[in-house]
Design an enzyme around this catalytic site. Structure first.
Site, PDB file in Angstrom:
ATOM      1  N   SER A 127     -35.218  14.199 -12.832  1.00  0.00           N
ATOM      2  CA  SER A 127     -35.279  15.637 -13.085  1.00  0.00           C
ATOM      3  C   SER A 127     -34.038  16.352 -12.561  1.00  0.00           C
ATOM      4  CB  SER A 127     -36.535  16.215 -12.432  1.00  0.00           C
ATOM      5  OG  SER A 127     -36.658  17.594 -12.701  1.00  0.00           O
ATOM      6  N   GLY A 153     -35.571   7.064 -10.258  1.00  0.00           N
ATOM      7  CA  GLY A 153     -36.696   7.734  -9.631  1.00  0.00           C
ATOM      8  C   GLY A 153     -37.067   9.007 -10.363  1.00  0.00           C
ATOM      9  N   CYS A 154     -38.267   9.507 -10.092  1.00  0.00           N
ATOM     10  CA  CYS A 154     -38.772  10.681 -10.814  1.00  0.00           C
ATOM     11  C   CYS A 154     -38.025  11.961 -10.424  1.00  0.00           C
ATOM     12  CB  CYS A 154     -40.269  10.824 -10.614  1.00  0.00           C
ATOM     13  SG  CYS A 154     -40.829  10.789  -8.901  1.00  0.00           S
ATOM     14  N   PHE A 155     -37.954  12.258  -9.117  1.00  0.00           N
ATOM     15  CA  PHE A 155     -37.179  13.418  -8.691  1.00  0.00           C
ATOM     16  C   PHE A 155     -35.724  13.261  -9.128  1.00  0.00           C
ATOM     17  CE2 PHE A 155     -40.093  14.890  -5.065  1.00  0.00           C
ATOM     18  CZ  PHE A 155     -40.320  16.134  -5.629  1.00  0.00           C
TER      19      PHE A 155
END
Length: 335
Positions: free
Chosen positions: A149, A144-146
């Site tokens: 990061s 996932g994106c979050f």
């Protein structure tokens, strides 16, 4: 031999399921210019037969590809198809694999949440965590994106067994992180000049974050307290993460630089960073500060590239033995 002929000879034939959405569109933008990829089909239930550029209007002049209307099983049975990307919504990949038979010769890269727990033979596809496993996999669950990061901010600490206390995260994402379907909180009139919290302490990406930290730090049992924000910009994520740290700033910088030395997209900056540095790129940038025994890690990525489609292509490169950065040296807008 001209470059086009060379590309066709060395091409990896790929198909895209769910090619009309944000991640599908971003994937098309990357693979159209990838020197070793040939697009066998781009499938969309809602845009059958239409030129790709009527949905992804920035691709006008770049491709004459149309959204395939051919039955999906027939597409999967195409000769020489080598990989597919699943870019449909969360929950759809489970349905897809239950409904259709994907030949064993085809590698799968799923961009949904469905298999990030590494079920059904999938390998979690964060190269900075388990690059060697990805190289020999047949099915990849793209992070996932979050989660990407935040993990880039924490992995070096976990690898050194240095997470001694709870982790606190405050992170903001652009509106494309919500997907293409409209809702009350994605309309321009609501989102513009506005910031809001959502899914505090309960965000679905926490599961994969904790799984990854457990792979590196044996017995990891600390809380990850995550407050996500909706930002009033289109793309990009900034995560600010802090936890107890007993070392100096120099020691922290050396730890992080050493961890990421063999990873071409993640870089440690000794000066403050901002989201414009990573938008439209596959980079992850890290900046560290130490304040009274707390290590503050700022981590930035583009949610659609390193947080989704760019990382998916990075995984494809690894699966097929290409240099990891092939087709992914993308330019940030800067200004």
């Amino acid at each position: 031999m001209n470059s086009l002929t060379n590309k066709l000879i060395n091409s990896i034939n790929i198909g895209i399921i769910g090619a009309a959405g944000y991640t599908g569109g971003e994937l098309l933008r990357i693979v159209i210019n990838h020197p070793n990829i040939n697009i066998a089909f781009a499938h969309s239930k809602s845009q059958v037969g239409k030129p790709v550029y009527t949905t992804h209007t920035d691709l006008l002049g770049d491709t004459d590809l149309t959204f395939s209307g051919e039955e999906i099983q027939a597409l999967l049975n195409k000769e020489n198809l080598q990989a597919i990307f699943l870019c449909s919504g969360h929950g759809e990949s489970h349905k897809f694999l239950n409904e259709y038979t994907v030949p064993d010769t085809i590698k799968i890269i799923d961009l949904s949440t469905d298999f990030r727990d590494e079920s059904n033979g999938f390998i979690y596809g964060l190269p900075e965590l388990q690059k060697e496993k990805i190289k020999t996999a047949t099915k990849i669950a793209n992070p996932g994106c979050f989660a990407t990061s935040i993990q880039l901010a924490i992995l070096p600490l976990a690898a050194a067994n240095l997470i001694k206390d709870d982790i606190h995260v405050s992170a903001v994402t652009g509106s494309t992180g919500a997907g293409q379907s409209l809702s009350a909180t994605t309309h321009f009139t609501w989102r513009n000049n506005n910031v809001s919290i959502y899914k505090a302490f309960t965000h679905q990406h926490l599961t994969e974050i904790k799984m990854s930290l457990g792979k590196l730090q044996n017995g990891f049992d600390k809380a990850v307290n995550f407050i996500p924000y909706r930002g009033d910009f289109t793309r990009g994520i900034m995560a600010n993460v802090y936890t107890r740290f007993e070392g100096s700033l120099n020691e922290a910088n050396e730890l992080y630089k050493s961890y990421y030395v063999s990873h071409p997209f993640t870089h440690v900056s000794e000066i403050p960073i901002d989201i414009k540095q990573v938008v439209n790129t596959n980079k992850g940038l890290i900046h560290l500060e130490v304040h009274d025994g707390q290590l503050l890690i700022t981590s930035i990525i583009d949610n659609l590239t390193k947080g989704a489609s760019g990382q998916a292509v990075q995984n494809l490169n690894l699966l097929f033995g290409l240099p990891e950065d092939t087709g992914l040296r993308l330019k940030a807008p800067a200004f």
